[in-house]
Design a protein around this motif. Structure first.
Motif, PDB file in Angstrom:
ATOM      1  N   ARG A  68       0.827  -1.213   0.000  1.00 63.07           N
ATOM      2  CA  ARG A  68       0.000   0.000   0.000  1.00 63.07           C
ATOM      3  C   ARG A  68       0.856   1.256   0.000  1.00 63.07           C
ATOM      4  O   ARG A  68       1.905   1.290   0.651  1.00 63.07           O
ATOM      5  CB  ARG A  68      -0.849   0.062   1.281  1.00 63.07           C
TER       6      ARG A  68
ATOM      7  N   GLU B  10     -19.579  11.403  11.323  1.00 63.42           N
ATOM      8  CA  GLU B  10     -18.722  10.221  11.073  1.00 63.42           C
ATOM      9  C   GLU B  10     -17.270  10.479  11.469  1.00 63.42           C
ATOM     10  O   GLU B  10     -16.814  11.605  11.452  1.00 63.42           O
ATOM     11  CB  GLU B  10     -18.725   9.903   9.580  1.00 63.42           C
TER      12      GLU B  10
ATOM     13  N   ARG C 298     -13.090   8.738  10.971  1.00 63.75           N
ATOM     14  CA  ARG C 298     -12.205   7.792  10.298  1.00 63.75           C
ATOM     15  C   ARG C 298     -10.948   7.652  11.138  1.00 63.75           C
ATOM     16  O   ARG C 298     -10.658   8.491  11.980  1.00 63.75           O
ATOM     17  CB  ARG C 298     -11.789   8.297   8.907  1.00 63.75           C
TER      18      ARG C 298
ATOM     19  N   GLY D 284      -8.877   5.249   6.850  1.00 63.74           N
ATOM     20  CA  GLY D 284      -9.623   3.998   6.882  1.00 63.74           C
ATOM     21  C   GLY D 284     -10.253   3.731   8.224  1.00 63.74           C
ATOM     22  O   GLY D 284     -10.689   4.661   8.916  1.00 63.74           O
ATOM     23  N   GLN D 285     -10.296   2.454   8.584  1.00 62.80           N
ATOM     24  CA  GLN D 285     -10.924   2.013   9.829  1.00 62.80           C
ATOM     25  C   GLN D 285      -9.906   1.239  10.650  1.00 62.80           C
ATOM     26  O   GLN D 285      -9.006   0.609  10.095  1.00 62.80           O
ATOM     27  CB  GLN D 285     -12.114   1.081   9.523  1.00 62.80           C
TER      28      GLN D 285
ATOM     29  N   ASP E  95     -10.005  -1.502  14.070  1.00 66.49           N
ATOM     30  CA  ASP E  95     -10.896  -2.217  14.993  1.00 66.49           C
ATOM     31  C   ASP E  95     -10.190  -2.671  16.267  1.00 66.49           C
ATOM     32  O   ASP E  95     -10.709  -3.480  17.021  1.00 66.49           O
ATOM     33  CB  ASP E  95     -11.523  -3.425  14.281  1.00 66.49           C
TER      34      ASP E  95
ATOM     35  N   ILE F 239      -7.703  -0.955   8.248  1.00 66.78           N
ATOM     36  CA  ILE F 239      -8.205  -1.231   6.892  1.00 66.78           C
ATOM     37  C   ILE F 239      -8.230   0.080   6.106  1.00 66.78           C
ATOM     38  O   ILE F 239      -8.995   0.988   6.422  1.00 66.78           O
ATOM     39  CB  ILE F 239      -9.651  -1.810   6.925  1.00 66.78           C
ATOM     40  N   ASP F 240      -7.367   0.146   5.096  1.00 63.71           N
ATOM     41  CA  ASP F 240      -7.268   1.334   4.236  1.00 63.71           C
ATOM     42  C   ASP F 240      -8.498   1.370   3.333  1.00 63.71           C
ATOM     43  O   ASP F 240      -8.841   0.359   2.712  1.00 63.71           O
ATOM     44  CB  ASP F 240      -5.981   1.163   3.397  1.00 63.71           C
ATOM     45  N   GLU F 241      -9.164   2.543   3.242  1.00 64.55           N
ATOM     46  CA  GLU F 241     -10.382   2.556   2.409  1.00 64.55           C
ATOM     47  C   GLU F 241     -10.105   2.988   0.972  1.00 64.55           C
ATOM     48  O   GLU F 241     -11.012   3.026   0.156  1.00 64.55           O
ATOM     49  CB  GLU F 241     -11.478   3.411   3.046  1.00 64.55           C
ATOM     50  N   ASN F 242      -8.860   3.298   0.664  1.00 63.46           N
ATOM     51  CA  ASN F 242      -8.532   3.680  -0.718  1.00 63.46           C
ATOM     52  C   ASN F 242      -7.902   2.492  -1.454  1.00 63.46           C
ATOM     53  O   ASN F 242      -7.635   1.451  -0.861  1.00 63.46           O
ATOM     54  CB  ASN F 242      -7.605   4.885  -0.715  1.00 63.46           C
ATOM     55  N   THR F 243      -7.638   2.676  -2.749  1.00 57.73           N
ATOM     56  CA  THR F 243      -7.034   1.593  -3.526  1.00 57.73           C
ATOM     57  C   THR F 243      -5.565   1.445  -3.112  1.00 57.73           C
ATOM     58  O   THR F 243      -4.954   2.401  -2.628  1.00 57.73           O
ATOM     59  CB  THR F 243      -7.086   1.915  -5.033  1.00 57.73           C
TER      60      THR F 243
END
Ligand code: FRU
Length: 484
Positions: free
Chosen positions: A190, A213, A215, A238-239, A241, A246-250
């Motif tokens: 990444r 929201e 992030r 991203g998120q 937990d 977890i990266d929310e981009n490509t």
């Protein structure tokens, strides 16, 4: 005044003597911001690392304290973090709140020589005790294993540690601050990589401006492969937990926190007062390409101006935006404002002398096929240009004109694409040897060192090269010397 003296910034943090690199152990407690830093107190080049230490009540005027962590038989003290142990969950503080610091122990001349150590303080950082059971995380067989960032994760009631693990980040958990369990790796495939390890991670939850929201944002240093070459700072959105980011981009998305040459090892303050709620960062204002060679002698390197980070929804997606901390307004002197101006012929738009430190703000609207040069130092020039509806910024930095370059990597020339043409605001902090430029509500940040040959007297000018420009809301303030 000697050049050496002139280059020491007026409103940025510098060490009293010796070498400085990364900010470490940023934490707020009982009205004080702590700023520790990678420090070599015996020379102004990188060497056996200590943690220098200073405190401040406003993030601008700092009181130097004795060295927080010094090398010992286990090794030297590389970068890390500090945080408040609220309610003595670690059992190290007799039931009171205390400060925990995590740092990398780097041993001499052995393979896999980096491990994570713990130190603690029950007197607000005036004395630190290294934990007798160090290291709290032994080296797992990874050559570059360093720069622990630790925070309390409310949602899963555990401490989380991130550490560089080669070209990725290792994530650990602990409920007692001493025993750590490995959770996951992030990042091998990444973002931006070079042949070296990632460095100096930070991870925090942040609200999206204007929304309920949130992030998680992961900030990471790239030592040699940054946007403007050499060291620079990227981030992921991203998120998290409690075990995994977890990266929310490509995978190929690369987000740069700053596009300039001198913005590295970014860290944010832990435990900001709840009523404040800001996420404030500070970075090392240099670049490993030439940090050891910059033309100062008794001290070397400073921190950037602390900046507040916010996460904003933009047409490109969620992006971190920067703003200089509001405390900076407390240093204002000699305010100057100018009437809005439309310029249709090539030539000066504004022009003024400055000598020490100042802040300049204005907004700029350029018509298509127009360009304007903003030149705060003779050695630094920003060219805004609009072509076919696209706005770009070219940044050109010279070394010390007329004298031998101190390092071949220092001069540079790069362009940042700023997207569709629109009116954008500019916020520029100039100190004796630096320029920090924020554009478009802080969506773009460009930080550069400058070592002017001419000494203190400088001219800051803007000139239209072609086309038409409108300058609005221009305000300029001198910034008073910061005294502790
Ligand atoms: C980043 C860095 C860190 C390391 C420290 C050593 O600038 O290389 O990875 O802990 O500097 O001073």
């Amino acid at each position: 005044m000697s050049a050496e003296k002139f280059y020491r910034p007026l409103v940025h943090f510098t060490p009293p003597y010796g070498w400085l690199n990364d900010p470490n152990g940023l934490v707020y407690k009982d009205g004080e911001y702590h700023l520790c830093y990678q420090y070599h107190p015996h020379d102004s080049v990188w060497g056996p690392m200590h943690w220098g230490h200073a405190v401040s009540r406003d993030l601008l005027s700092w009181t130097h304290l004795p060295i927080a962590l010094a090398p010992d038989a286990k090794g030297v003290c590389f970068s890390g973090t500090a945080l408040v142990d609220k309610g003595d969950k670690s059992g190290l503080f007799d039931g009171q709140d205390g400060l925990l610091a995590y740092y990398t122990i780097t041993a001499d001349n052995v393979p896999f020589n980096q491990s994570q150590g713990l130190a603690y303080s029950s007197d607000n950082g005036r004395h630190w005790t290294k934990y007798a059971g160090n290291p709290v995380i032994a080296n797992p067989g990874i050559e570059d294993f360093r720069d622990p960032k630790v925070f309390w994760h409310e949602q899963t009631q555990a401490w989380i540690m991130l550490a560089t693990a080669g070209q990725q980040i290792a994530i650990y958990r602990s409920t007692d601050a001493k025993n750590w369990q490995f959770s996951s790796f992030f990042g091998e495939d990444r973002g931006a990589h070079d042949e070296r390890a990632w460095e100096c991670p930070d991870l925090f939850e942040i609200g999206i401006a204007g929304s309920k929201e949130t992030r998680w944002v992961l900030v990471i240093g790239v030592q040699r492969g940054a946007y403007a070459r050499g060291s620079g700072t990227q981030y992921f959105v991203g998120q998290f937990d409690g075990e995994r980011f977890i990266d929310e981009n490509t995978p190929e998305t690369v987000l740069w926190l700053d596009y300039g040459r001198d913005f590295y090892a970014t860290q944010t303050w832990s435990d900001m007062p709840a009523a404040d709620g800001r996420r404030v960062e500070i970075s090392w204002m240099s670049n490993w390409l030439y940090a050891n060679q910059v033309p100062t002698q008794s001290w070397r390197s400073s921190m950037t101006m602390p900046q507040e980070l916010t996460l904003k929804a933009t047409p490109d997606g969620l992006r971190l935006c920067h703003a200089f901390i509001r405390e900076l307004e407390g240093l204002y002197q000699n305010p100057v404002s100018a009437a809005d101006k439309t310029q249709t012929t090539p030539g000066a738009v504004f022009d003024f002398d400055w000598s020490q430190a100042q802040r300049l703000q204005f907004s700029l609207e350029l018509k298509d096929n127009s360009s304007l040069v903003l030149q705060p130092f003779s050695e630094l020039r920003f060219t805004f240009a609009v072509h076919k509806g696209q706005l770009t910024l070219r940044c050109q930095r010279h070394g010390q004109i007329g004298v031998t370059e101190f390092d071949e990597h220092f001069p540079h020339d790069f362009t940042v694409a700023l997207g569709h043409n629109r009116c954008i605001n500019a916020d520029l902090v100039l100190d004796r040897s630096s320029a920090e430029l924020l554009l478009d509500g802080g969506r773009y940040a460009i930080t550069n060192l400058v070592f002017p040959k001419e000494g203190p007297a400088q001219q800051c000018s803007a000139a239209l090269v072609s086309g038409e420009a409108i300058i609005r809301d221009l305000h300029r303030h001198d910034l008073a010397k910061v005294t502790a």
